[in-house]
Design a protein around this motif. Structure first.
Motif, mmCIF file in Angstrom:
data_model
loop_
_atom_site.group_PDB
_atom_site.id
_atom_site.type_symbol
_atom_site.label_atom_id
_atom_site.label_comp_id
_atom_site.label_asym_id
_atom_site.label_seq_id
_atom_site.Cartn_x
_atom_site.Cartn_y
_atom_site.Cartn_z
ATOM 1 N N PRO A 480 -51.853 16.238 -8.085
ATOM 2 C CA PRO A 480 -50.451 16.596 -8.348
ATOM 3 C C PRO A 480 -49.550 16.462 -7.118
ATOM 4 N N ALA A 481 -50.074 16.791 -5.936
ATOM 5 C CA ALA A 481 -49.266 16.685 -4.717
ATOM 6 C C ALA A 481 -48.862 15.235 -4.458
ATOM 7 N N GLU A 482 -49.765 14.293 -4.749
ATOM 8 C CA GLU A 482 -49.446 12.875 -4.584
ATOM 9 C C GLU A 482 -48.406 12.438 -5.608
ATOM 10 N N VAL A 483 -48.508 12.991 -6.807
ATOM 11 C CA VAL A 483 -47.551 12.648 -7.854
ATOM 12 C C VAL A 483 -46.142 13.115 -7.459
ATOM 13 N N VAL A 484 -46.074 14.291 -6.840
ATOM 14 C CA VAL A 484 -44.775 14.812 -6.402
ATOM 15 C C VAL A 484 -44.134 13.866 -5.392
ATOM 16 N N LEU A 485 -44.919 13.387 -4.426
ATOM 17 C CA LEU A 485 -44.393 12.473 -3.421
ATOM 18 C C LEU A 485 -43.912 11.171 -4.057
ATOM 19 N N ALA A 486 -44.724 10.649 -4.981
ATOM 20 C CA ALA A 486 -44.345 9.415 -5.658
ATOM 21 C C ALA A 486 -43.099 9.618 -6.508
ATOM 22 N N LEU A 487 -42.999 10.775 -7.144
ATOM 23 C CA LEU A 487 -41.838 11.098 -7.972
ATOM 24 C C LEU A 487 -40.569 11.169 -7.122
ATOM 25 N N ARG A 488 -40.684 11.790 -5.978
ATOM 26 C CA ARG A 488 -39.518 11.904 -5.098
ATOM 27 C C ARG A 488 -39.042 10.530 -4.629
ATOM 28 N N GLU A 489 -39.986 9.685 -4.231
ATOM 29 C CA GLU A 489 -39.634 8.334 -3.782
ATOM 30 C C GLU A 489 -38.979 7.534 -4.907
ATOM 31 N N ALA A 490 -39.525 7.689 -6.117
ATOM 32 C CA ALA A 490 -38.971 6.953 -7.251
ATOM 33 C C ALA A 490 -37.547 7.414 -7.554
ATOM 34 N N ALA A 491 -37.326 8.738 -7.538
ATOM 35 C CA ALA A 491 -35.994 9.270 -7.832
ATOM 36 C C ALA A 491 -34.985 8.828 -6.775
ATOM 37 N N GLN A 492 -35.376 8.913 -5.505
ATOM 38 C CA GLN A 492 -34.474 8.470 -4.443
ATOM 39 C C GLN A 492 -34.216 6.977 -4.530
ATOM 40 N N GLY A 493 -35.248 6.221 -4.920
ATOM 41 C CA GLY A 493 -35.087 4.781 -5.074
ATOM 42 C C GLY A 493 -34.138 4.411 -6.192
ATOM 43 N N CYS A 494 -33.955 5.315 -7.133
ATOM 44 C CA CYS A 494 -33.021 5.084 -8.236
ATOM 45 C C CYS A 494 -31.634 5.643 -7.940
ATOM 46 N N GLY A 495 -31.414 6.073 -6.693
ATOM 47 C CA GLY A 495 -30.092 6.547 -6.295
ATOM 48 C C GLY A 495 -29.836 8.012 -6.556
ATOM 49 N N CYS A 496 -30.887 8.789 -6.790
ATOM 50 C CA CYS A 496 -30.705 10.217 -7.040
ATOM 51 C C CYS A 496 -30.622 10.998 -5.734
ATOM 52 N N GLN A 497 -29.823 12.044 -5.760
ATOM 53 C CA GLN A 497 -29.831 13.026 -4.673
ATOM 54 C C GLN A 497 -30.940 14.013 -5.041
ATOM 55 N N VAL A 498 -31.963 14.132 -4.198
ATOM 56 C CA VAL A 498 -33.159 14.897 -4.549
ATOM 57 C C VAL A 498 -33.317 16.086 -3.621
ATOM 58 N N HIS A 499 -33.614 17.246 -4.194
ATOM 59 C CA HIS A 499 -33.888 18.443 -3.408
ATOM 60 C C HIS A 499 -35.187 19.055 -3.916
ATOM 61 N N VAL A 500 -36.054 19.421 -2.992
ATOM 62 C CA VAL A 500 -37.319 20.050 -3.370
ATOM 63 C C VAL A 500 -37.059 21.501 -3.732
ATOM 64 N N ALA A 501 -37.251 21.853 -4.983
ATOM 65 C CA ALA A 501 -36.989 23.208 -5.477
ATOM 66 C C ALA A 501 -38.261 24.004 -5.666
ATOM 67 N N GLY A 502 -39.396 23.431 -5.357
ATOM 68 C CA GLY A 502 -40.677 24.113 -5.488
ATOM 69 C C GLY A 502 -41.798 23.143 -5.173
ATOM 70 N N PRO A 503 -43.035 23.629 -5.075
ATOM 71 C CA PRO A 503 -44.156 22.745 -4.750
ATOM 72 C C PRO A 503 -44.293 21.569 -5.706
ATOM 73 N N PHE A 504 -43.906 21.772 -6.972
ATOM 74 C CA PHE A 504 -44.062 20.718 -7.970
ATOM 75 C C PHE A 504 -42.764 20.474 -8.746
ATOM 76 N N LEU A 505 -41.649 20.898 -8.182
ATOM 77 C CA LEU A 505 -40.374 20.816 -8.886
ATOM 78 C C LEU A 505 -39.303 20.181 -8.005
ATOM 79 N N LEU A 506 -38.642 19.152 -8.540
ATOM 80 C CA LEU A 506 -37.536 18.501 -7.852
ATOM 81 C C LEU A 506 -36.245 18.736 -8.631
ATOM 82 N N SER A 507 -35.180 19.027 -7.892
ATOM 83 C CA SER A 507 -33.855 19.178 -8.495
ATOM 84 C C SER A 507 -33.049 17.935 -8.121
ATOM 85 N N CYS A 508 -32.528 17.239 -9.105
ATOM 86 C CA CYS A 508 -31.899 15.934 -8.862
ATOM 87 C C CYS A 508 -30.503 15.867 -9.469
ATOM 88 N N THR A 509 -29.629 15.115 -8.800
ATOM 89 C CA THR A 509 -28.329 14.778 -9.365
ATOM 90 C C THR A 509 -28.138 13.275 -9.237
#
Length: 561
Positions: A480-509
């Protein structure tokens, strides 16, 4: 006659308020259709699809304080992602005098606008319950900092004390006296700045009109309070500031005792030990605070010119705080709110009318400590699941003792051991009108969140398992920790503003002003039958459904698992 009563609150640890009602649909609910929040009433408590309770626009996270007639919840503002503390008061348990003092506390908090005072954002009131939405100070109490680290070096104590003096002087300028200043009511924000809390004993004062209520914490109480004398107001805060300064620098109390009688005798003697490591300049300023005769006690204007308080701040002498002009025309914040569904007219009406409603709260939360970038995306605060939170910016009748009182004692590093602080101490209980509150029979411990002085708190080591009905779009057998990192990179790569809101939770705009969408992306453990596989759950917070679907699909496709 000043008959201030300590407002305290406590409610059963249930989702519903004291009245027992749970509001879901009402005539007001339709107002939320434009903000994509379903049919939840603005001033309501309801359960969302994942069974998390809500109050108005706030998702409740956990209880962080309790009293006799209220509790305080840590919550997250759904529209901005900001964390707040919500003080929930059961009005049905308060007599008319207590209710009057409650509204006075609320009225005073509305008048205060200082960077070192806890801010009030919103007031929600029903027939039986009052909700005060306040600023959340994630660093915990100064008291807990001292418990963990011991006394402060004078340079650090000076930086904190300058903020405290500035805030208290600001209150006095507005004819408000706090009357319960102590280390437990001094909170630290995420940047370790002071936030003065708990205005349950505060009151207005005026020249020529004396106050006569003995209230506050005995070790911090001025001698005239022990003698039952009437007082003007500011001078009792000045004495308490002296006790606070001593506590910061020595890690112990100047006056203490095994019981109230012994403490009273020591305060009235006015004698205290000066640690060998205390500088001469610090001793001099301390003696200006701890003067038995209140008429000879220093004023805060005089303190601002003192040598010790300005060491290292040459050219930046401490001066009275100038309250900034009200900024109700921040186009960046207004554009963000329009994107959320608010109209410019209702924003203007709420702000100009000083209405502490959902509109004002959203505007304040967008501009408080959150950051709005030039592309109108919002960086929000976070809450890490699995961590206990400290915030006691509330009027509690007592401080709940820890399971092991010895762990919350403060002893000066110099051997000044006669004035220990212990969280369960009787003489440290809150006073009102000379009456001591009975200590509780149960124990409750708190641990600060994001605090640099507390260690040992644990993060959630595994993601939670979603309930049926959640839209899990992506599955993976990876950690799961690897998935979180990959998820963050993918969201940022799509132009999202990403904030880590928890160990497994990202808050995005994502998106430009007027077409923005906010959503959560959470890595979760899939239910039984799927082995150890993880999934990614996307949940829209606000914004157009179509925009949310498009960006969630895009992030899912970019996610390499």
């Amino acid at each position: 006659m000043d008959n201030s009563h300590r407002l305290v609150s406590s409610m059963p640890s249930t989702v519903s308020p004291a009245g027992g009602a749970v509001w879901g649909h009402s005539d007001k609910a339709s107002a939320w259709s434009n903000r994509s929040l379903g049919a939840r009433c603005r001033n309501s408590i309801a359960l969302c699809s994942d069974e998390q309770p809500h109050i108005g626009n706030y998702r409740l996270l956990k209880t962080i304080g309790k009293g006799n007639f209220a509790k305080v919840k840590l919550a997250r503002h759904i529209l901005t992602g900001r964390e707040v503390a919500i003080k929930i008061i059961d009005k049905t348990q308060l007599n008319p005098t207590s209710l009057q003092k409650l509204y006075r506390e609320m009225r005073i908090m509305k008048t205060l606008n200082h960077p070192n005072i806890v801010q009030l954002f919103e007031v929600i009131e029903t027939e039986k319950t009052l909700y005060l939405v306040m600023e959340y100070a994630s660093g915990g109490e100064v008291f807990d900092y001292l418990v963990s680290h011991g006394r402060m070096k004078e340079k650090e104590a000076r930086a904190k004390f300058r903020q405290i003096v500035s805030a208290v002087h600001y209150c006095h300028q507005k004819n408000i006296v706090h009357r319960d200043l102590k280390a437990e009511n001094l909170l630290l924000d995420a940047k370790a700045n002071i936030k003065i809390a708990d205005f349950g004993f505060s009151n207005e004062f005026s020249a020529g009109s004396k106050l006569d209520t003995f209230c506050g914490s005995p070790p911090y109480a001025a001698p005239e309070l022990f003698q039952g004398k009437k007082y003007d107001g500011p001078e009792v805060d000045v004495w308490s500031l002296g006790v606070i300064l001593y506590t910061l620098v020595s890690g112990s109390l100047p006056f203490d005792g095994q019981n109230l009688k012994e403490l009273r005798e020591r305060v009235l003697r006015g004698k205290y030990r000066v640690p060998f490591y205390m500088s001469t300049d610090c001793e001099v300023i301390l003696r200006r605070f701890l003067v038995l005769n209140p008429t000879k006690r220093c004023s805060l204007e005089q303190i601002m010119k003192d040598k010790w308080i300005n060491v290292g701040y040459e050219g930046d002498e401490l001066r009275p705080h100038t309250e900034p002009a009200e900024n109700f025309s921040d186009t960046t914040r207004i554009d963000v709110m329009v994107g959320m569904g608010f109209s410019k007219d209702e924003i203007r009406e709420a702000l100009s009318g000083h209405k502490y409603n959902e509109v004002t709260a959203t505007y304040l939360l967008l501009g408080s400590t959150a950051e709005v970038s030039l592309d109108h995306t919002l960086t929000v605060g976070c809450f890490t699941p699995g961590q206990a939170i400290t915030l006691r910016s509330i009027s509690l009748s007592h401080r709940l003792p820890p399971s092991s009182p010895s762990t919350h004692s403060i002893a000066g590093a110099s051997g000044v051991s006669s004035s220990r602080l212990s969280r369960g101490s009787t003489v440290r209980s809150t006073f009102h009108g000379g009456q001591l509150r009975r200590p509780p029979t149960h124990a409750l411990t708190f641990s600060p969140h994001c605090s640099r002085h507390v260690s040992g708190h644990q993060k959630a080591s595994e993601p939670r398992t979603p309930r049926c009905g959640w839209d899990v779009r992506v599955r993976s057998a990876r950690d799961p920790a690897e998935v979180v990192l990959a998820l963050r990179e993918a969201a940022q790569g799509c132009g999202c503003q990403v904030h880590v809101a928890g160990p497994f939770l990202l808050s995005c705009t994502h998106g430009a002003a007027g077409a923005r969408v906010a959503f959560e992306a959470e890595v979760c453990q899939l239910p039984g039958g799927l082995g150890q596989s993880s999934g990614v759950r996307f949940k829209r917070l606000w914004g157009a459904q179509l925009a949310f679907r498009d960006i969630a699909t895009k992030v899912s496709k970019e996610l390499e698992l």
